[in-house]
Design an enzyme around this catalytic site. Structure first.
Site, short mmCIF file in Angstrom:
data_model
loop_
_atom_site.label_atom_id
_atom_site.label_comp_id
_atom_site.label_asym_id
_atom_site.label_seq_id
_atom_site.Cartn_x
_atom_site.Cartn_y
_atom_site.Cartn_z
N TYR A 150 0.83 -1.21 0.00
CA TYR A 150 0.00 0.00 0.00
C TYR A 150 0.86 1.26 0.00
CZ TYR A 150 -3.96 3.00 1.34
OH TYR A 150 -4.94 3.98 1.38
N ALA A 153 2.48 1.66 -3.39
CA ALA A 153 1.49 2.10 -4.39
C ALA A 153 1.18 3.59 -4.23
CB ALA A 153 0.22 1.27 -4.27
#
Length: 249
Positions: A150, A153
């Site tokens: 996460y 990203a």
């Protein structure tokens, strides 16, 4: 503000739903993309309030699906002029225990998805000489534990924002990003469960760490999207703003 065609991904709930509703309230024609059928109810609610909304089921990590979805939006509403790349989810784990599939799924939805949507919509913006792209990042882009996929990203989203802002600025297109802090959405429930807390317990723990003294709502993020999407925000591009109830470095 002129009425524009706006496309919001991940619009079935949370920040995406709130953003789509806020854009529609200003008179924009809004396309809502999501993998969940819940997106249809959000679109129905916008229409019942007098807005124009189109709901489309789409996996934004798949190029063919993205092309088909954007083609449908163009056919029914017109060329996309405002793009909000919001879709995403978390699959948290210690990096050494993280399956490759969880890495790929999170990165592909957040980062690959933003790239595919930009590629599908920006050419029309370039032709018209006007466009607004807003990417939803996260305060986690700065650092967070047990969510390397996460964090990577979202950090990628911020780099992508700055790079594409340079590429597209000569064509009248701005590209900016918003990094939410603690915003209570369905993802918050997942975070709470991962820490063996109830939602209320988790929200209270998070609230105590926020200088402003409260957690955020989708409305807080939607207001910033409206700023970046405004007609007269054309001198603001390549920026990342964290909306988190306090300064972060």
């Amino acid at each position: 503000m002129n009425s524009r065609v706006a496309l919001v991904t991940g619009a079935g709930s949370g920040i995406g739903a709130g953003t789509a509703s806020a854009l529609a309230a200003l008179g924009h024609r809004v396309a809502l993309l999501d993998r969940s059928d819940a997106v249809h109810a959000v679109a129905d609610e916008i229409r019942s309030s007098g807005g124009t909304a189109l709901s489309v089921l789409a996996d934004i990590s798949d190029p063919d699906t993205v092309t088909a979805a954007v083609d449908q939006v163009v056919a029914e509403l017109g060329a996309v002029e405002i793009l909000v790349n919001n879709a995403g989810f978390a699959r948290d784990n210690h990096v050494l225990d993280m399956p490759l599939s969880d890495w790929d799924d999170v990165v592909n939805t957040h980062l690959r998805g933003a790239f595919l949507l930009l590629k599908a919509t920006a050419p029309a913006m370039r032709s018209s000489g006007w466009g607004r792209i807003v990417n939803i990042s996260s305060i986690s882009a700065l650092v967070d534990s047990d969510r390397a996929n996460y964090v990577a990203a979202k950090a990628g989203i911020e780099g992508f924002t700055r790079a594409t802002a340079l590429d597209l600025a000569p064509h009248g297109i701005t590209v900016n990003a918003i990094g939410p802090g603690v915003i209570v959405t369905e993802m918050t429930k997942v975070s709470a469960a991962r820490r063996n807390r109830t939602l209320d317990e988790h929200v209270e723990v998070m609230r105590q760490s926020i200088p402003r003294g409260r957690v955020g709502t989708p409305h807080d993020i939607a207001r910033a999207v409206l700023f970046f999407a405004a007609e007269d925000a054309d001198y603001v591009t390549g920026q990342v703003i964290y909306i988190s109830g306090g300064p972060h470095g």
